[in-house]
Design a protein around this motif. Structure first.
Motif, short mmCIF file in Angstrom:
data_model
loop_
_atom_site.label_atom_id
_atom_site.label_comp_id
_atom_site.label_asym_id
_atom_site.label_seq_id
_atom_site.Cartn_x
_atom_site.Cartn_y
_atom_site.Cartn_z
N GLU B 17 0.86 -1.17 0.00
CA GLU B 17 0.00 0.00 0.00
C GLU B 17 0.91 1.24 0.00
O GLU B 17 2.13 1.10 0.15
CB GLU B 17 -0.96 -0.07 1.20
CG GLU B 17 -1.87 -1.30 1.06
CD GLU B 17 -2.85 -1.54 2.20
OE1 GLU B 17 -3.06 -0.63 3.02
OE2 GLU B 17 -3.40 -2.66 2.27
N LYS B 139 9.68 4.14 9.86
CA LYS B 139 8.52 3.78 10.68
C LYS B 139 7.88 2.59 10.02
O LYS B 139 7.64 2.62 8.81
CB LYS B 139 7.48 4.91 10.68
CG LYS B 139 7.65 5.94 11.75
CD LYS B 139 6.44 6.88 11.69
CE LYS B 139 6.58 7.99 12.71
NZ LYS B 139 5.48 8.96 12.53
N SER B 140 7.59 1.56 10.76
CA SER B 140 6.97 0.40 10.14
C SER B 140 5.80 -0.07 10.99
O SER B 140 5.63 0.38 12.12
CB SER B 140 8.00 -0.71 9.95
OG SER B 140 8.49 -1.11 11.21
N MET B 141 5.02 -0.98 10.44
CA MET B 141 3.78 -1.37 11.09
C MET B 141 3.48 -2.85 10.87
O MET B 141 4.06 -3.51 10.02
CB MET B 141 2.62 -0.54 10.52
CG MET B 141 2.50 -0.61 9.00
SD MET B 141 0.93 0.05 8.38
CE MET B 141 -0.14 -1.36 8.65
N ARG B 142 2.55 -3.35 11.68
CA ARG B 142 2.01 -4.69 11.49
C ARG B 142 0.59 -4.54 10.95
O ARG B 142 0.00 -3.46 11.01
CB ARG B 142 2.00 -5.44 12.82
CG ARG B 142 3.41 -5.60 13.40
CD ARG B 142 3.37 -6.27 14.77
NE ARG B 142 2.65 -5.48 15.73
CZ ARG B 142 1.51 -5.85 16.32
NH1 ARG B 142 0.97 -7.03 16.09
NH2 ARG B 142 0.90 -5.04 17.18
N TRP B 143 0.03 -5.61 10.43
CA TRP B 143 -1.31 -5.54 9.86
C TRP B 143 -1.92 -6.93 9.75
O TRP B 143 -1.20 -7.94 9.86
CB TRP B 143 -1.29 -4.89 8.47
CG TRP B 143 -0.58 -5.75 7.45
CD1 TRP B 143 -1.13 -6.66 6.62
CD2 TRP B 143 0.84 -5.77 7.18
NE1 TRP B 143 -0.17 -7.26 5.84
CE2 TRP B 143 1.05 -6.74 6.17
CE3 TRP B 143 1.93 -5.08 7.71
CZ2 TRP B 143 2.32 -7.03 5.66
CZ3 TRP B 143 3.20 -5.38 7.21
CH2 TRP B 143 3.38 -6.34 6.19
N GLY B 144 -3.24 -6.94 9.55
CA GLY B 144 -3.94 -8.17 9.18
C GLY B 144 -3.93 -9.25 10.24
O GLY B 144 -3.49 -9.06 11.38
N SER B 147 -1.04 -10.25 12.45
CA SER B 147 -0.59 -9.38 13.52
C SER B 147 -1.13 -9.81 14.89
O SER B 147 -0.96 -9.09 15.87
CB SER B 147 -0.97 -7.92 13.23
OG SER B 147 -2.37 -7.78 13.14
N THR B 150 2.90 -10.18 17.85
CA THR B 150 3.67 -8.94 17.67
C THR B 150 4.97 -9.22 16.93
O THR B 150 5.70 -8.30 16.59
CB THR B 150 4.00 -8.28 19.03
OG1 THR B 150 4.61 -9.26 19.87
CG2 THR B 150 2.77 -7.75 19.69
N ARG B 154 6.99 -6.68 9.79
CA ARG B 154 6.75 -5.25 9.80
C ARG B 154 7.17 -4.70 8.44
O ARG B 154 8.20 -5.06 7.89
CB ARG B 154 7.57 -4.57 10.90
CG ARG B 154 7.32 -5.13 12.29
CD ARG B 154 8.11 -4.36 13.32
NE ARG B 154 7.52 -3.05 13.54
CZ ARG B 154 6.60 -2.82 14.48
NH1 ARG B 154 6.21 -3.77 15.30
NH2 ARG B 154 6.08 -1.61 14.60
N ARG B 157 3.93 -0.16 5.06
CA ARG B 157 2.47 -0.28 4.98
C ARG B 157 2.26 -1.73 4.56
O ARG B 157 3.23 -2.40 4.17
CB ARG B 157 1.87 0.67 3.92
CG ARG B 157 1.97 2.16 4.23
CD ARG B 157 1.13 2.58 5.43
NE ARG B 157 1.15 4.03 5.65
CZ ARG B 157 2.06 4.69 6.35
NH1 ARG B 157 3.08 4.02 6.90
NH2 ARG B 157 1.98 5.99 6.50
N PRO B 158 1.02 -2.25 4.61
CA PRO B 158 0.86 -3.68 4.28
C PRO B 158 1.52 -4.07 2.94
O PRO B 158 1.35 -3.40 1.93
CB PRO B 158 -0.66 -3.83 4.23
CG PRO B 158 -1.13 -2.83 5.23
CD PRO B 158 -0.22 -1.64 5.08
#
Lengths: 323, 711
Positions: B17, B139-144, B147, B150, B154, B157-158
């Motif tokens: 994304e 900066k990173s993230m988890r998703w779906g 996740s 934890t 990462r 974005r997805p």
């Protein structure tokens, strides 16, 4: 505290969307009201969104019966975002931001407005496509409008929450906040929830092509947004800025904080969270009355955060979820 | 494998994304770097690596990879055959081999292991997974659903898709539920369906056919050129902005610049405000008309070729801009109604720093200092700056710089203007416009000051007193502006140092280094004769010395020469200091200079060994108790004439002249060392000759401490 989530979008009829069958790219014909070939009214737009998200498995909730600054405060977002359980919900939430009141004289700013809030946990893999489908459903033709996902990371110091995502632009106007929550109440999301926050008035102004919020067609029977809310804005602005008794408000803040702790002591996180909401809104009113100094402000925000985090922690504990 | 020298290209596309525009350039670098490192671990290297980034994909093409890695034979040296058995046993344990598997050469045992080559796709599959897992997103993230843990992957974005093709063969990668393949997606709206990539060779063109320009540089060029062309078609000139070009290129896969107009009534608002509103909030370019004035036009960059030619996109963007400009105009008009003095009163409520009081306190100090700088003639309108540089015929500037109170008085009106400008300079911090656009601090104050009828010099000083804000920024030259800018920066530096809040290591939270560079630039560029030691403490002076070295290094000035002048201890006039340094630098590069330096160092070493640190009193040969040798007498004579010549030149600030005087010592010193024995058995001769060397050292120190000079 001002909540960094203003918003507003657009679109039409329910369709299934996936990577194979992408969102309505070009069906503006679907988008107009069936009776007359014109854009959706304010309420018709809400009904379309309800229908769209209902068909995608969401619980359609009614607004929470308390004053709050953003849809994110609704327990269906804050509390339900926590924990492992699947949760898909959509609802309209009236938002109150006392300092944004303009006595009904500003065409864009209101102390009371509506957000359309969608919360999907875990975040589905096609969340962007689902969202674009909802825009198409309320009338946005993506063949002639420029939809963009522009970086906008979200953080709420008062909820101990943050997430990554975008503000969604339609022809340069921000119409939605799109966030993948990473933490809520200081707890890691397990799993992550996706949150969509549409600014309904802004979106409607866009779809209906009007420059003043009070000129929006609320329905198709001749009632405007101004007919419904203009006098409300005038009176509430006056009360927020000039009339509200500050002694009463300070007292209300203290009592809400005390009652939050009372509820926590009794192992009741939901009523405790309600009191955190109440304290937060009371603080916003005190800000509008201009009686909170810069130095005190941080202390109040910290106090609300402690209440909200306490409620979130108790909610986790009550459900037996590990942090 | 099979020993064929066939080379193959590898394509990797990581589709996600929307990646924030500001992160894309660094992500390409990281991708290339991490990928090359992974290949290197397996002994592979591409002949060429290309990276691409769009909002939705990060891609890499590595060219010229072999089909397999080479087999490697590794040899580990063991004990000598004659070594005791324990050594052999230890080596066998370590290598896991038996004695008969070792080979022997020149009486030494070796363990040889053969590592067979690996198929490149196997290496690539591991490399891709490793790169993805190690990717350093800011900066990173988890998703779906993944996740729930934890520990899930990462990403910025997805992450949705991986294309990994070695030649035409899919390199199998499976990570966080994403399987690699040959399929990707085209433009989100123009071509949302799947498309199949054949190989690295057709990647770029297949995507182009699906409305995706993969190459960020091509998108940037397209935006740059098309935006300029649109402006030209409208009879305007685009205000170029490479930052905006890059940002828009990072927000689009199929950029389509469009020109729109806004209500010319908004042009009443200061042009900086319009430009910032358009740029920061909307990422639009602005244009100028033939006369160079801001025009009522903007260029936005859409991400689609709209079926109506962009009419509705332009219209929508115009409305958004109009709403923004209405807000801006509201702030501007509201601000104009309040005099700056009245705004300035609110500064008493703004804390500058908890240890240093309010902004109003600071303003009070700065105003007094600014006035003093003019009153003392340090900053002033008399004479232009250039003529005040040393060595250009002015009288003894050392006297002027003594700050004898009452000796020199600058223009009284100028002093009052500096005071007034400083009083008003920070008032715009509490205006609505600067609240909205903090980067307009100063600029807005300048507008408001002019609008309320302040003298032009005052309004200009309010506007420009933050300058210079970095290397390369304009350095003010107008006296009132210079006084306020200098006072503001000196106040910050001395106050923070006084509160023991000085910069350390990489930490400089109050940007004092930048302030010091600003002070240095203001002093040097304006040729201000300002003995800093009169207003700052020794540690602040040392801080300036360090900054000066940094600043001058870029101008090619040697830091050891600056040290050599600073080491004199008395030089706190930066203009004179640099004049000394410049003369010194030219001098040490000459043969005379290099030789004098060598002679000086020899003399200084002897003196150091003898523990003679004082400057010896000048001693003339007629006081000698013996008849000097020829070269001794010649050196005395040379010093007798060089000393006053150098001193005179220094007093005139003619440092080239001083160097020339010193240069006359070079030959006599060389001759002296060649023929005269310092360490003479006669104590009187020895003492006299040491004194002579001390005279040499003292003469050189008139200009600089040569001991600090390297080489």
């Amino acid at each position: 505290m001002t909540w960094p989530r203003a918003v507003r979008p657009i679109a039409t009829q329910p369709r299934r969307h996936s990577l194979d069958s992408p969102p309505g790219f070009r069906h503006s014909a679907d988008v107009t009201d069936t009776s007359a070939n014109r854009p959706l009214s304010f309420q018709a737009m809400i009904l379309r969104l309800h229908q769209y998200w209902s068909e995608r498995g969401c619980v359609i909730l009614q607004p929470y019966d308390m004053e709050m600054g953003a849809g994110t405060f609704h327990p269906a977002t804050t509390l339900r975002a926590l924990g492992p359980d699947r949760w898909n919900a959509a609802f309209v939430q009236p938002c109150r931001r006392p300092t944004d009141g303009r006595y009904g004289e500003n065409p864009n700013r209101l102390q009371h407005y509506y957000q359309y809030q969608v919360i999907l946990k875990p975040s589905p893999p096609d969340l962007q496509e689902l969202y674009l489908g909802s825009l198409a459903a309320i009338g946005v033709d993506m063949g002639v409008h420029d939809i963009r996902f522009v970086e906008d990371d979200w953080e709420s110091p008062t909820l101990g929450a943050w997430g990554l995502g975008w503000e969604v632009w339609c022809d340069g106007m921000e119409v939605t906040q799109f966030t993948y929550f990473q933490q809520m109440g200081g707890f890691d999301m397990k799993p992550v929830a996706g949150e969509l926050t549409y600014g309904l008035e802004r979106l409607a102004m866009y779809i209906q092509d009007v420059d003043n919020v009070y000129d929006l067609r609320f329905n198709d029977a001749g009632v405007s947004y101004g007919d419904v809310f203009l006098e409300n804005e005038r009176q509430m602005s006056a009360w927020n800025f000039e009339v509200a008794d500050t002694g009463t408000l300070f007292d209300a803040f203290r009592k809400a904080a005390a009652e939050c702790e009372n509820s926590l002591a009794a192992g009741l996180p939901i009523p405790a969270y309600e009191q955190a909401i109440k304290a937060s809104h009371t603080f916003n009113l005190l800000q509008a009355r201009g009686v909170i100094s810069v130095a005190e402000r941080q202390a109040y925000i910290g106090r609300v955060r402690d209440l909200a985090k306490g409620a979130c922690g108790a909610w986790m504990e009550k459900n037996g979820w590990a942090a | 494998m099979g020993g064929v020298n066939h080379m193959t290209d590898f394509l990797l596309e990581l589709r996600s994304e929307e990646i924030p525009a500001r992160m894309q350039a660094k992500a390409r670098e990281d991708l290339a770097r991490l990928f090359a490192a992974e290949l290197a671990r397996a002994g592979l290297a591409a002949t060429e690596t290309v990276t691409y980034a769009t909002p939705r994909r990060l891609a890499l093409i590595a060219r010229g990879l072999p089909e397999a890695t080479a087999a490697v034979s590794e040899e580990i040296k063991g004990p000598r055959t004659s070594a005791p058995p324990q050594a052999l046993e230890g080596f066998l344990r370590k290598t896991g081999l038996a004695r008969e598997q070792l080979s022997e050469r020149d009486g030494v045992l070796y363990a040889v292991s053969e590592k067979p080559g690996r198929a490149t796709p196997d290496v690539l599959a591991e490399a891709v997974a490793a790169v993805i897992r190690a990717f350093p997103w800011p900066k990173s993230m988890r998703w779906g659903a993944e996740s729930r843990s934890t520990e899930s992957l990462r990403w910025v974005r997805p992450l949705h898709g991986i294309v990994a093709l070695f030649g035409e063969e899919v390199v199998p990668v499976s990570i966080a539920g994403v399987e690699s393949g040959a399929a990707t997606l085209g433009h989100r709206f123009h071509h949302p369906g799947a498309i199949t990539i054949g190989s690295a060779a057709d990647y770029v063109e297949k995507l182009r056919a699906c409305h995706v320009i993969v190459d960020q540089d091509e998108r940037a060029a397209l935006i740059r050129d098309r935006a300029a062309a649109l402006a030209a078609e409208a009879g305007l000139v685009l205000v170029e902005d490479e930052g905006l070009v890059a940002e828009n290129a990072g927000l689009t896969e199929w950029p389509v610049p469009l020109l729109g107009r806004f209500d010319p009534a908004f042009l009443d608002v200061p042009p900086e405000v319009i430009q910032l509103t358009a740029r920061v909030n909307q990422k639009y370019f602005v244009c100028r008309d033939a006369d160079g004035r801001l025009a009522d036009a903007f260029v936005c960059t859409a991400n689609i070729a709209a079926s109506d030619g962009g009419a509705r996109i332009v219209d929508g963007n115009r409305k958004v801009l109009a709403a923004r400009l209405s807000d801006a105009r509201f702030f501007y008009e509201t601000d104009l109604k309040v005099p700056l003095e009245q705004q300035a009163e609110k500064l008493g409520k703004i804390v500058f720093h908890e240890k240093l009081g309010t902004v109003a306190d600071k303003v009070g100090r700065v105003a007094k200092l600014a006035r003093w700088l003019v009153e003392e003639g340090i900053v002033g309108g008399s004479g232009d700056a250039a003529s005040r540089h040393p060595g250009e015929g002015r009288g003894p500037a050392t006297e002027r710089a003594q700050l004898d109170p009452g000796l020199r008085r600058g223009d009284a009106e100028l002093a009052e203007q500096a005071y007034r400008a400083a009083r008003l300079a920070k008032a715009d911090l509490v205006t609505g416009m600067v609240g909205e656009f903090p980067e307009l601090q100063g600029r807005m104050g300048g507008y408001y000051a002019a609008a309320q009828g302040e003298p032009a010099a005052v309004a200009e000083a309010v506007r420009d007193h933050y300058k210079p804000v970095g290397q390369g920024d304009d350095v003010p030259t107008a006296p009132v502006t210079v006084a306020v800018s200098l006072a503001d920066k000196l106040d910050s530096i001395t106050q923070f140092f006084g509160a023991d809040l000085r910069p350390s290591g990489s930490k400089d939270p109050f940007a004092l280094r930048r302030s010091a560079l600003g002070v240095i630039a203001l002093i040097i560029d304006n040729g201000l004769r300002f003995p800093l030691g009169h207003v700052v403490s020794r540690d602040v002076l040392d801080f300036f010395a360090d900054r000066l070295k940094v600043q001058q290094r870029e101008a090619g000035v040697r830091h050891d020469l600056i040290d050599a002048v600073f080491a004199l201890g008395s030089e706190d006039d930066l203009v004179r200091l640099l004049a000394r340094v410049r003369a010194l630098q030219s001098f040490v590069d000459t043969e005379d200079g290099a030789n004098l330096l060598a002679g000086y160092k020899r003399a200084a070493n002897i003196l150091k060994k003898e523990g003679i640190t004082d400057t010896a009193p000048a001693q003339r040969h007629e006081t000698l108790s013996y008849t000097p040798e020829k070269d001794e007498a010649a050196l005395i004579a040379a010093l007798d004439s060089a000393e006053p010549a150098a001193a005179d030149a220094v007093a005139r600030e003619d440092f080239e002249g001083a160097m020339a005087a010193l240069a006359t010592l070079r030959a006599p010193i060389d001759a002296f060392f060649d023929t005269v024995t310092v360490n003479d058995p006669d104590p009187a001769k020895r003492a006299a000759r040491l004194t002579l060397l001390a005279r040499v050292r003292a003469a050189v120190h008139e200009v600089a401490d040569f001991a600090k000079i390297e080489g």
